[in-house]
Design an enzyme around this catalytic site. Structure first.
Site, PDB file in Angstrom:
ATOM      1  N   HIS A  67       0.300  -2.461   5.480  1.00  0.00           N
ATOM      2  CA  HIS A  67       0.335  -3.165   4.209  1.00  0.00           C
ATOM      3  C   HIS A  67      -1.076  -3.486   3.707  1.00  0.00           C
ATOM      4  O   HIS A  67      -1.373  -3.340   2.521  1.00  0.00           O
ATOM      5  CB  HIS A  67       1.164  -4.449   4.352  1.00  0.00           C
ATOM      6  N   GLU A  70      -2.444  -0.456   2.253  1.00  0.00           N
ATOM      7  CA  GLU A  70      -1.838  -0.225   0.936  1.00  0.00           C
ATOM      8  C   GLU A  70      -2.629  -0.983  -0.144  1.00  0.00           C
ATOM      9  O   GLU A  70      -2.920  -0.453  -1.211  1.00  0.00           O
ATOM     10  CB  GLU A  70      -0.373  -0.674   0.975  1.00  0.00           C
ATOM     11  N   HIS A  71      -3.008  -2.227   0.146  1.00  0.00           N
ATOM     12  CA  HIS A  71      -3.830  -2.977  -0.815  1.00  0.00           C
ATOM     13  C   HIS A  71      -5.173  -2.275  -1.065  1.00  0.00           C
ATOM     14  O   HIS A  71      -5.632  -2.183  -2.198  1.00  0.00           O
ATOM     15  CB  HIS A  71      -4.099  -4.390  -0.277  1.00  0.00           C
ATOM     16  N   GLU A 147      -0.930 -13.833   0.155  1.00  0.00           N
ATOM     17  CA  GLU A 147       0.409 -13.265  -0.005  1.00  0.00           C
ATOM     18  C   GLU A 147       1.308 -13.715   1.147  1.00  0.00           C
ATOM     19  O   GLU A 147       2.478 -14.066   0.961  1.00  0.00           O
ATOM     20  CB  GLU A 147       0.330 -11.737  -0.060  1.00  0.00           C
TER      21      GLU A 147
END
Lengths: 457, 467
Positions: A67, A70-71, A147
């Site tokens: 993840h 992905e950022h 997040e």
């Protein structure tokens, strides 16, 4: 009703070609899969690039790295600066984003069809030419931690789900949160990300899914042009991640500041591809819908309306994942009732599934809903692309979706009872409860005049 | 609850869900049948020319009892979406917050001869999806059905009874009351919900927009069955309804559908005008919450639906904080400083002036910094306006993305509901690209300068005490 179901099935077959067009499947020389489904209703297109990597691929100490990467995929390549990808797509009138799950990382653009090529060019560029910059990483990892705070730390039900997964799985990588444990995010480095990118981001580990107003062969040509020259790499084989037997019920009581108690329960179950007998996952899908396939299903009828002990109750089972998953139940008690009562009631519902056969009428309702659902799904390009992408990326192949209705139609009440007896048993169960701690809320304090400052009427 | 899926860009969706541009994906219905080839060629021609896309062909009429109907024929899929919208949101329940929501929720909990179980079974055994919802301005019932005559017949028949003859059985009332009370309590577990509630209370004070559509603990307990019946009798009437229809039905069928759904409702009267939103002076409000992040809501009164500055403010906000990561706030708060995952700004235009809001959340010890950056960014934007390139790119995004926003039946039916409810002209969608294109940097700067005051806004910060 049986006649009606038959009628609906016929109707589904008669759908205009455009609405249920077939998927065209290609493989580029470098191993990249290309799947195209025309939907000619509007001059728009969804393009998604799926990578076979997600949180279930992550070793200890590196949870959340898929993840986090992905950022970073939005932070620039050798050709384009940080954020430029998003700015270019935006100026084309497009939407773009990405998502990470346990079994995949996917990037998407939705745009007017004439801009498809630009999206493919940009995706091809960042597949092999990402620039991982230290300063950008230091900022972005803080965004990821924010997040995590938003989704999990400060959200009681998010906490429960995380704790539940962590204790339910002894060995399966599904025990780790997709976003990663905070400690791992604290210790993640740029080198970790670079290694993860080199390991998994290659055309032979990716699938391009395009749904929209396109000709499959033209998409293939565009894909060849932009992705075709990318070098493939050696994708490491994952070790099997079998979950050992559980030998008894597992419980966790999560105590965090909250106002509303809650219970989440899960039985370990097989999935399509892992089941001893092929029909088992479909029988479990039917079972989930007997309990929670709408307001007429048993949980609403018996627990929310009948006894009234639950304000809400749900059941959920996903038959499509890379590794075996769980059959989930959840519930929130009404005032005057406890989570213990809700848990008992949910267990009683499951016992009922083990002991008695479901009604033919329930089975028919579920199939009718599934058939209508297929038609409704065709209203969304994105949903169509998601289905293809997930199935392909977890290794089942997109064709499975076409066989789904037939598989459900073949399920018998006896099979539903059998899967309940085999899998929905206490030895297989994990229960997580949320016990609210006081929130100690204080009255708001105004640091400058607000309430008294109103003018006019 | 199952599949965990998380995304790079925060998805900050639909505040008032029928905002002008909240859609994502989906279908531009073209009329009639077409050979696949002809259609493909037409599509190619459109694509190559890069023509500004026209919106769907909208037809409109009044039912015999005075409900306005908006209809789009979408022949490709054998399904139809209908939404019946009433001016019956929480702006109408100021004395008993939650009354609009509980009334709307109860419509599908038993009607006519069917109790809640029978009603649910009746629709679900035919694959029909019956829904409802309510916000500040609107309350609605929606139905999605296959066009198979036998199925559609049941869908329409059931929806008509739900609208006209909800039962409001005592046990259903008590059950839904509990659910709303528990829903309210759950939302008070969320610092973001608490902050948003506080913001609306502060901004709107005595105005009907002040309270949350979900109601308050005390008022939910006080609502009686008689209150609910009275509310239904007053507001769920033909003259107060708008009907949106999208699907594979022709005009004659659509007319029948509209008569069918509301033909037996009493004509009644449209809801009265809402009071003007009074001005409020700014200030800061801090509330302690057991969370690791502080949630920041900064804003003021924004604009109404038919605001003369609508397009200047809308396009301007897209540059400021409406374009996700590609916006000034996204750049300053997230990209440059890593302060927040989700940061954005929006206007929520309603019947009366809805709010203008900037939103972010950050760990508690960074709350002051984030608030300062947000305020400075806004002040600079008001002072300088967008630069030419920013404005051009924002317009390109909004205009170029137009086909995406009207490409599925579910999107179109929402647009029709919104247009009908707020009395937009039928060519409103068609005229959007030109109106967006016409906005200049000077108009944006002027509109923000007149309408938005960075110093006078309300700031609500809910979070842990270390901030």
């Amino acid at each position: 009703m049986s006649r009606l179901t038959q009628q609906l099935l016929t109707l589904l077959l008669l759908l205009p070609l455009a609405a249920v067009a077939k998927v065209s499947e290609y493989t580029l020389d470098n191993g990249m899969k290309v799947l195209v489904k025309p939907d000619r209703r509007a001059p728009v297109v969804v393009s998604q690039v799926w990578y076979k990597v997600g949180s279930s691929y992550e070793p200890k100490g590196l949870t959340g790295i898929s993840h986090a990467l992905e950022h970073m995929m939005f932070k620039g390549t050798e050709k384009y600066g940080p954020g430029e990808f998003s700015r270019i797509v935006s100026a084309l009138g497009g939407n773009e984003n990405a998502f990470t799950g346990r079994d995949y990382t996917a990037y998407f653009e939705t745009l007017s069809v004439q801009h498809l090529e630009r999206a493919l060019e940009l995706e091809a560029d960042r597949m092999r030419s990402l620039v991982l910059d230290g300063d950008e990483f230091l900022k972005e990892i803080e965004v990821v931690k924010e997040e995590r705070r938003l989704r999990t730390e400060d959200k009681p039900t998010g906490r429960v789900y995380e704790q539940f997964s962590a204790v339910a799985w002894r060995a399966s990588p599904y025990q780790n949160p997709v976003i990663g444990w905070m400690h791992d995010l604290d210790n993640m480095t740029l080198d970790d990300l670079a290694a993860w990118y080199r390991k998994w981001y290659a055309p032979n580990n990716a699938t391009l899914v395009v749904v929209g107003d396109v000709d499959p062969r033209e998409v293939l040509e565009l894909a060849r042009k932009h992705f075709g020259s990318l070098p493939e790499s050696d994708i490491p084989a994952l070790k099997p991640a079998d979950e050992p037997e559980q030998f008894g019920e597992t419980r966790v009581d999560v105590k965090v500041p909250a106002k509303q108690p809650y219970v989440l329960m899960g039985y370990k179950t097989p999935i399509v591809g892992s089941a001893g007998e092929e029909w088992e996952p479909h029988a479990l899908t039917v079972l989930a819908n007997v309990l929670d396939g709408g307001d007429s299903a048993r949980l609403s009828r018996e627990l929310v309306r009948g006894s009234g002990i639950a304000a809400s109750a749900g059941a959920d089972y996903g038959s499509y994942s890379r590794l075996p998953g769980m059959f989930l139940l959840s519930g929130t008690p009404t005032d005057g009732h406890s989570v213990a009562e809700v848990e008992t009631a949910l267990r009683d519902m499951i016992r009922g599934m083990r002991e008695t056969l479901i009604d033919e009428a329930e089975l028919k309702r579920i199939i009718t809903q599934a058939v209508a659902g297929k038609v409704f799904e065709a209203d969304s390009l994105f949903a169509q692309a998601m289905e293809i992408g997930v199935l392909e990326t977890i290794g089942l192949g997109w064709r499975v979706a076409d066989a789904e209705i037939d598989a459900l139609k073949a399920v018998t009440p006896e099979q539903v009872r059998t899967v309940a007896q085999r899998y929905l048993v206490d030895e297989n169960l994990t229960v997580a409860t949320l016990t609210p701690l006081p929130m100690e809320q204080r009255a708001p304090r105004a640091s400058s005049a607000v309430a008294g400052g109103r003018h006019g009427s | 609850m199952a599949a965990e899926l998380i995304t790079a860009g925060a998805v900050h969706q639909a505040r008032q869900p029928l905002d002008a541009f909240t859609g994502q994906l989906g279908l531009r219905p073209l009329n009639g049948k077409r050979g696949l080839l002809a259609w493909a060629m037409l599509a190619v021609v459109l694509a190559w020319c890069g023509l500004a896309e026209a919106g769907p062909k909208i037809e409109s009429w009044q039912t015999e009892r005075g409900s306005k109907v908006l209809f789009v024929n979408a022949p490709d899929l054998p399904m139809v979406d209908v939404r019946v919208v009433f001016d019956a949101g929480s702006a109408r329940d100021i004395k008993l917050p939650g009354l609009a929501r509980i009334t709307n929720s109860l419509l599908t909990e038993g009607a006519g001869d069917w109790d809640a179980n029978a009603l649910a079974l009746r629709v679900e055994e035919r694959g029909i999806i019956l829904g409802n919802g309510s916000l500040r301005d609107m309350a609605w019932v929606s139905v999605r059905s296959l066009t198979d005559p036998e199925v559609l017949e049941v869908a329409l028949d059931t929806t008509a009874v739900v609208l006209k003859s909800p039962r409001f059985d005592t046990d259903a009332v008590e059950r839904v009351r509990q659910q709303l009370q528990i829903g309210l309590r759950s939302s008070l577990q969320s610092p973001s919900s608490v902050a948003k509630r506080r913001f609306f209370h502060t901004l709107y004070a005595d105005h009907p927009y002040a309270h949350d559509p979900g109601g308050e603990e005390v008022s939910l307990a006080d609502i009686s069955v008689e209150d609910i019946k009275r509310f239904h009798r007053r507001y769920y009437v033909a003259a107060n309804a708008v009907i949106a229809i999208v699907g594979a039905v022709d005009r004659a069928q659509a007319e029948q559908i509209a008569e069918r759904l509301t033909g037996e409702l009493p004509t009644g009267q449209h809801a009265p005008a809402l009071p003007e939103v009074p001005p409020v002076s700014g200030g800061e409000l801090r509330e302690s919450f057991p969370s690791s992040q502080s949630h920041i809501y900064v804003g003021q009164s924004g604009m109404a639906r038919h605001d003369p500055d609508y397009f200047a403010l809308y396009v301007g906000n897209h540059v400021l904080g409406g374009g996700g990561l590609v916006s000034t706030l996204g750049e300053e708060v997230r990209n440059k400083r890593g302060l927040s995952y989700s940061v954005y700004s929006y206007f929520s235009p309603m019947r009366m002036e809805g709010p203008f809001l900037m939103v972010a959340q950050t760990k508690n010890d960074q709350a002051e910094q984030a608030l300062e950056v947000m305020r400075e960014t806004l002040a600079r934007f008001i002072e300088q306006g967008p630069d030419g390139k920013e404005l051009e790119e924002a317009k390109q995004n909004l205009i170029g993305g137009f086909p995406l926003r009207i490409s599925s039946n579910s999107q179109i039916v929402e647009y029709l509901s919104m247009m009908g409810f707020y009395d937009y002209p039928l060519d409103w969608l068609d005229s959007l690209p030109a109106k967006l294109e016409a906005v200049t940097a000077e108009q944006v700067r002027d509109a923000f300068g007149r309408r938005i005051n960075a110093a006078a806004g309300i700031a609500v910060i809910v979070g842990g005490s270390s901030g």
